[in-house]
Write a protein that holds these residues in place. Structure first.
Motif, PDB file in Angstrom:
ATOM      1  N   THR A  76       5.647   2.529   5.858  1.00 37.54           N
ATOM      2  CA  THR A  76       6.105   0.575   5.438  1.00 37.54           C
ATOM      3  C   THR A  76       4.190  -0.387   5.687  1.00 37.54           C
ATOM      4  O   THR A  76       3.637   0.479   5.347  1.00 37.54           O
ATOM      5  N   ASP A  77       5.220  -1.865   4.957  1.00 30.28           N
ATOM      6  CA  ASP A  77       3.985  -2.470   4.886  1.00 30.28           C
ATOM      7  C   ASP A  77       3.469  -2.444   6.403  1.00 30.28           C
ATOM      8  O   ASP A  77       1.978  -2.659   6.536  1.00 30.28           O
ATOM      9  N   SER A  78       3.723  -2.545   7.575  1.00 30.32           N
ATOM     10  CA  SER A  78       3.197  -2.321   8.651  1.00 30.32           C
ATOM     11  C   SER A  78       2.685  -1.012   9.393  1.00 30.32           C
ATOM     12  O   SER A  78       2.157  -0.657  10.767  1.00 30.32           O
ATOM     13  N   PHE A  79       2.982  -0.325   8.938  1.00 32.45           N
ATOM     14  CA  PHE A  79       3.007   1.128   9.646  1.00 32.45           C
ATOM     15  C   PHE A  79       2.284   1.855   8.519  1.00 32.45           C
ATOM     16  O   PHE A  79       2.859   2.590   7.728  1.00 32.45           O
ATOM     17  N   VAL A  90      -2.504   3.452  12.443  1.00 33.01           N
ATOM     18  CA  VAL A  90      -2.762   2.323  11.990  1.00 33.01           C
ATOM     19  C   VAL A  90      -1.340   1.174  12.103  1.00 33.01           C
ATOM     20  O   VAL A  90      -0.702   1.488  11.085  1.00 33.01           O
ATOM     21  N   TRP A  91      -1.476   0.451  12.869  1.00 29.40           N
ATOM     22  CA  TRP A  91      -0.300  -0.620  12.291  1.00 29.40           C
ATOM     23  C   TRP A  91      -0.520  -2.540  11.764  1.00 29.40           C
ATOM     24  O   TRP A  91      -1.710  -2.662  12.654  1.00 29.40           O
ATOM     25  N   SER A  92       0.187  -3.106  10.910  1.00 27.79           N
ATOM     26  CA  SER A  92      -0.406  -3.987  10.327  1.00 27.79           C
ATOM     27  C   SER A  92       0.139  -5.131  10.866  1.00 27.79           C
ATOM     28  O   SER A  92       1.520  -5.414   9.492  1.00 27.79           O
ATOM     29  N   MET A  96       0.933  -0.847  -0.152  1.00 29.86           N
ATOM     30  CA  MET A  96       0.081   0.443   0.095  1.00 29.86           C
ATOM     31  C   MET A  96       0.435   1.235   0.177  1.00 29.86           C
ATOM     32  O   MET A  96       2.126   1.478   0.716  1.00 29.86           O
ATOM     33  N   ASN A  97       0.304   2.875  -0.123  1.00 32.91           N
ATOM     34  CA  ASN A  97       1.207   3.402  -0.743  1.00 32.91           C
ATOM     35  C   ASN A  97      -0.056   4.654  -0.208  1.00 32.91           C
ATOM     36  O   ASN A  97      -0.032   5.221   0.679  1.00 32.91           O
ATOM     37  N   HIS A  98      -0.780   5.520  -1.300  1.00 34.80           N
ATOM     38  CA  HIS A  98      -1.389   6.591  -0.822  1.00 34.80           C
ATOM     39  C   HIS A  98      -3.061   6.067  -0.604  1.00 34.80           C
ATOM     40  O   HIS A  98      -3.685   5.068  -2.017  1.00 34.80           O
ATOM     41  N   GLU A  99      -4.092   5.491  -0.221  1.00 33.95           N
ATOM     42  CA  GLU A  99      -4.645   4.911   0.164  1.00 33.95           C
ATOM     43  C   GLU A  99      -5.768   5.751  -0.205  1.00 33.95           C
ATOM     44  O   GLU A  99      -6.403   6.544   0.991  1.00 33.95           O
ATOM     45  N   PHE A 155      -3.016   4.016  -4.569  1.00 32.50           N
ATOM     46  CA  PHE A 155      -2.134   4.836  -5.579  1.00 32.50           C
ATOM     47  C   PHE A 155      -1.006   4.282  -5.577  1.00 32.50           C
ATOM     48  O   PHE A 155      -0.159   4.964  -3.838  1.00 32.50           O
ATOM     49  N   GLY A 156      -0.127   4.074  -6.051  1.00 33.58           N
ATOM     50  CA  GLY A 156       1.296   4.151  -6.058  1.00 33.58           C
ATOM     51  C   GLY A 156       1.930   3.355  -5.385  1.00 33.58           C
ATOM     52  O   GLY A 156       3.187   3.085  -4.939  1.00 33.58           O
ATOM     53  N   ALA A 157       1.280   2.011  -5.669  1.00 32.60           N
ATOM     54  CA  ALA A 157       1.659   0.803  -4.841  1.00 32.60           C
ATOM     55  C   ALA A 157       2.569   0.553  -6.168  1.00 32.60           C
ATOM     56  O   ALA A 157       2.314   0.070  -7.030  1.00 32.60           O
TER      57      ALA A 157
END
Length: 211
Positions: free
Chosen positions: A70-73, A120-122, A39-42, A207-209
Motif C-alpha cells: 500500500t502507500d504506507s506499508f 517498512v512503514w511510511s 510505489m510498487n516494485h522498488e 516499476f509498475g507504479a
C-alpha cells in the motif's frame, strides 16, 4: 430608555455583520490531497558508510528490492551490502607502535558483508516549495527487520536486529532518492552485543507504479 436605545444602536449593526459573515463563510473546510506518486516494485542501488568503529571505517555498496503493498506499508524483501574497509589511524598506530596483532578480537569484528530483510512503514507524505519555483514531493518512513552479518573472524556469521528511519525524495513516477539511517544490534556472543550503524544514500527505481 435613551441609554438602552443608544446601546442597541451600537450593538445591532455589529451582530448583523457577524451574521452576514457566518452565512458567507459557514466553517473551515480541510482537504487532504492524494499522493501524487505511488510505489510498487522498488529496486535500490546505494552507497553508504559504516562510521562508528574506532578501528576501521567501511564504505558500503548496497542493492535491494522492496515490494509496496500500500502507500504506507512495504516489505523490503531483500538487501545485501558489501563493505570495503579502511583502517583508521588508531589501528595503524596500535599495529605499528604496540605490535597489535591484525587477528586480535577487537579487529576481527569488522563487517565484511551483510544481508537482511525489513518491514517498512511510511506514515508521512508531503510536498514543499523550493524557492517558490518548484514543488518537491517526499515521504518519511520507519523500518525494522533482521540481518545476517559476516564479520572478519573465523566464525564470523552473526544475527542482528535492524532498526532505522529514512526519507525519500521523488523526482518522478519511476525515480526517487532515499536516505536511510539504520543500526544493527549484532549478537556476537551469549552475553555480548555490538552496534553497527549505517548511513546510506540510494537511487530507487520504481516499476509498475501509477501517478
Amino acid at each position: 430608555m435613551r441609554y438602552a436605545l443608544l446601546l442597541l444602536s451600537l450593538v445591532l449593526p455589529g451582530l448583523a455583520r457577524a451574521q452576514a459573515e457566518a452565512l458567507e463563510n459557514p466553517g473551515t473546510v480541510s482537504a487532504v490531497q492524494e499522493r501524487l506518486y505511488r510505489m510498487n516494485h522498488e529496486l535500490t542501488l546505494g552507497v553508504g558508510v559504516l562510521p562508528a568503529d574506532a578501528f576501521y571505517k567501511g564504505v558500503l555498496g548496497t542493492v535491494g528490492y522492496t515490494y509496496h503493498f500500500t502507500d504506507s506499508f512495504a516489505w523490503q524483501v531483500g538487501r545485501g551490502s558489501y563493505s570495503y574497509n579502511l583502517k583508521t589511524s588508531l589501528r595503524e598506530q596500535l599495529e605499528r607502535d604496540f605490535d597489535a596483532s591484525p587477528t586480535s578480537s577487537a579487529f576481527e569484528e569488522q563487517v565484511q558483508w551483510m544481508m537482511g530483510s525489513d518491514l517498512v512503514w511510511s506514515p508521512i507524505y508531503g510536498k514543499m516549495a523550493v524557492n517558490n519555483r518548484s514543488v518537491v514531493h517526499f515521504s518519511a518512513f520507519l523500518l525494522g527487520g533482521a540481518t545476517v552479518l559476516k564479520l572478519q573472524r573465523a566464525d564470523g556469521f552473526r544475527p542482528a536486529i535492524n532498526l532505522g528511519l529514512g526519507v525519500r525524495v521523488f523526482t518522478g513516477r519511476n525515480l526517487s532518492f532515499r536516505f536511510d539511517v539504520t543500526n544493527n544490534t549484532v549478537f556476537v556472543g551469549a552475553t555480548r552485543l555490538i552496534q553497527v550503524p549505517t548511513l546510506q544514500l540510494s537511487t530507487a527505481f520504481n516499476f509498475g507504479a501509477t501517478e
